[in-house]
Design a protein around this motif. Structure first.
Motif, short mmCIF file in Angstrom:
data_model
loop_
_atom_site.label_atom_id
_atom_site.label_comp_id
_atom_site.label_asym_id
_atom_site.label_seq_id
_atom_site.Cartn_x
_atom_site.Cartn_y
_atom_site.Cartn_z
N ASP A 1 63.23 -55.12 4.50
CA ASP A 1 64.61 -55.06 4.01
C ASP A 1 64.96 -56.26 3.14
OD1 ASP A 1 64.79 -52.77 5.43
OD2 ASP A 1 66.27 -53.47 6.89
N HIS A 2 64.50 -57.45 3.54
CA HIS A 2 64.85 -58.65 2.78
C HIS A 2 64.27 -58.58 1.38
CE1 HIS A 2 65.72 -62.87 1.97
NE2 HIS A 2 64.47 -63.00 1.54
N TRP A 3 63.00 -58.15 1.26
CA TRP A 3 62.39 -58.05 -0.07
C TRP A 3 63.14 -57.05 -0.93
CZ3 TRP A 3 60.32 -54.18 -3.07
CH2 TRP A 3 59.60 -54.59 -4.20
N VAL A 4 63.50 -55.93 -0.36
CA VAL A 4 64.20 -54.90 -1.13
C VAL A 4 65.55 -55.42 -1.61
CG1 VAL A 4 65.22 -52.59 -1.06
CG2 VAL A 4 63.02 -53.01 0.05
N LEU A 5 66.26 -56.07 -0.73
CA LEU A 5 67.58 -56.59 -1.10
C LEU A 5 67.49 -57.68 -2.16
CD1 LEU A 5 69.21 -56.75 2.44
CD2 LEU A 5 69.96 -55.31 0.54
N GLU A 6 66.46 -58.53 -2.06
CA GLU A 6 66.31 -59.61 -3.02
C GLU A 6 65.58 -59.16 -4.29
OE1 GLU A 6 67.54 -62.73 -2.78
OE2 GLU A 6 68.55 -62.01 -0.96
N GLY A 7 64.56 -58.30 -4.12
CA GLY A 7 63.72 -57.93 -5.25
C GLY A 7 64.27 -56.82 -6.11
N ILE A 8 65.11 -55.95 -5.53
CA ILE A 8 65.65 -54.83 -6.29
C ILE A 8 67.18 -54.89 -6.25
CG2 ILE A 8 65.44 -52.34 -6.70
CD1 ILE A 8 63.00 -52.27 -5.04
N ASN A 9 67.71 -56.09 -6.16
CA ASN A 9 69.16 -56.26 -6.11
C ASN A 9 69.70 -56.35 -7.54
OD1 ASN A 9 71.72 -56.61 -5.20
ND2 ASN A 9 71.47 -58.75 -4.63
N GLN A 10 69.80 -55.20 -8.17
CA GLN A 10 70.26 -55.13 -9.54
C GLN A 10 71.01 -53.83 -9.75
OE1 GLN A 10 66.88 -54.67 -12.25
NE2 GLN A 10 65.61 -54.29 -10.47
N LYS A 11 71.76 -53.72 -10.85
CA LYS A 11 72.46 -52.49 -11.14
C LYS A 11 71.45 -51.39 -11.46
CE LYS A 11 76.80 -54.44 -12.79
NZ LYS A 11 77.78 -54.48 -13.90
N THR A 12 71.68 -50.24 -10.87
CA THR A 12 70.81 -49.12 -11.18
C THR A 12 71.41 -48.31 -12.32
OG1 THR A 12 71.88 -47.54 -9.71
CG2 THR A 12 70.24 -48.97 -8.72
N SER A 13 70.55 -47.71 -13.12
CA SER A 13 71.03 -46.95 -14.27
C SER A 13 71.71 -45.66 -13.86
CB SER A 13 69.85 -46.62 -15.20
OG SER A 13 68.88 -45.87 -14.50
N ASP A 14 71.46 -45.23 -12.62
CA ASP A 14 72.02 -43.95 -12.17
C ASP A 14 73.46 -44.07 -11.68
OD1 ASP A 14 69.70 -42.60 -12.75
OD2 ASP A 14 68.86 -42.94 -10.75
N ASP A 15 73.72 -45.06 -10.82
CA ASP A 15 75.04 -45.08 -10.20
C ASP A 15 75.81 -46.37 -10.45
OD1 ASP A 15 73.50 -45.53 -6.91
OD2 ASP A 15 73.65 -46.88 -8.62
N ASN A 16 75.21 -47.32 -11.19
CA ASN A 16 75.89 -48.55 -11.59
C ASN A 16 76.41 -49.33 -10.38
OD1 ASN A 16 76.47 -50.17 -13.82
ND2 ASN A 16 78.64 -49.63 -13.73
N LEU A 17 75.71 -49.23 -9.25
CA LEU A 17 76.11 -49.94 -8.05
C LEU A 17 75.12 -51.05 -7.74
CD1 LEU A 17 77.06 -46.97 -5.69
CD2 LEU A 17 78.63 -48.55 -6.79
#
Length: 328
Positions: A298-314
């Motif tokens: 979970d930590h890697w995902v939150l830190e490594g992919i913590n960016q705006k997504t092109s699909d939902d802008n969240l």
């Protein structure tokens, strides 16, 4: 090496109750991925035609699985291996390479044109000059890469006792994709080939972007790809790879790798187009054991992919991650 291939074809009846969907589990290969097939064929052919002999040195660029497959083959055939990797190589693959005795060279900066893949290939050329007599296995242009996957198609057709209606294959070198495509064309099958590519990959003309899931997509065009043989292309984000992996684990207890999660998401994206009685096969390249510190962390995902997504802008947050199993 004789145990490479003949991997299980498993029906995903819990996940896709209303569809006839099978997973080809390439994680059952001895070094853990479908790249075992590619490595074995390429190395054995180099030995057969005299390009390399016992004690010789092979060099390759890899994001992980091909490196491990080659390390296994080189250990078996008593060859030296130098693999060029980048910062996205996960810790488990690094340990596996060390155990097999491969020498690892890491590039730390991407090139402006082509990213980390271009940087790795540049380093390969430097090493070939540094080690006279060394041989580049060149998974990116070696014709034995796509030829390997004729066996995969044979296994699928034999297991099903018929041709699949749809086949989903992840992209990188496009060796597996085009090998399956060539088999389909040569045998005049009606199978529709679905390419699953990463957002940020340039393989199908997209704009190069940052990608964190290794072995999926590419920063430079493929030398194998013939888009005329592909029925449809589905692009998936890093986050969609993560949620696909976790969803498959939740519903089928299958611990899969990053590009496998992308394939799961891709199937769901176009599921509405697929007739209920159609047979679909998902070629899942590897296991999730090498992604415990990344995709399943979970930590890697939150830190490594913590960016705006092109699909939902969240912005990705813990609530999104907690709901990963229910996002598809």
């Amino acid at each position: 090496m004789d145990t490479i291939g003949n991997t299980p074809l498993v029906r995903l009846g819990r996940y896709f109750k209303e569809n006839n969907v099978y997973a080809k589990l390439e994680s059952a290969n001895p070094a853990g991925s479908m790249k075992d097939r590619t490595a074995q064929r390429i190395v054995s052919e180099l030995i057969r035609n005299g390009t390399v002999r016992k004690g010789g040195t092979l060099i390759e660029s890899s994001s992980g699985n091909m490196a491990v497959g080659l390390a296994q083959a080189c250990r078996f055939y008593d060859l030296k291996l130098i693999v060029v990797v980048d910062v996205n190589l996960n810790a488990q693959n690094y340990k596996l390479l060390a155990a097999y005795g491969a020498e690892v060279v890491r590039v730390t900066e991407p090139l402006p044109n082509g990213g980390f893949l271009a940087a790795r290939l540049q380093k390969v050329r430097e090493l070939l000059n540094l080690y006279p007599g060394s041989v580049w296995t060149n998974q990116y242009a070696n014709p034995n890469n796509p030829k390997t996957y004729w066996n995969v198609m044979d296994e699928i057709v034999e297991s099903l006792k018929s041709q699949p209606d749809y086949l989903f294959v992840a992209t990188s070198t496009c060796g597996s994709l085009m090998g399956c495509a060539d088999y389909i064309q040569e045998n005049e099958l009606s199978t529709k080939l679905i390419a699953v590519d990463a957002k940020g990959s340039v393989l199908f003309g997209g704009v190069s972007g940052n990608r964190r899931i290794p072995g999926h997509g590419a920063g430079v065009p493929s030398k194998f790809l013939d888009v005329r043989k592909v029925h449809e292309v589905v692009h998936v984000s890093d986050l969609e790879c993560v949620t696909g992996c976790r969803d498959l684990l939740d519903k089928e207890a299958i611990l899969s790798g990053g590009s496998s999660g992308g394939i799961i998401t891709a199937f769901n994206k176009i599921r509405y187009k697929i007739p209920k009685n159609a047979t679909s096969v998902l070629l899942l390249p590897d296991s999730g054991e090498r992604y415990l510190d990344t995709i399943y962390n979970d930590h890697w995902v939150l830190e490594g992919i913590n960016q705006k997504t092109s699909d939902d802008n969240l912005i990705l947050n813990q609530n999104m991650l907690d709901g990963a199993y229910n996002t598809i």
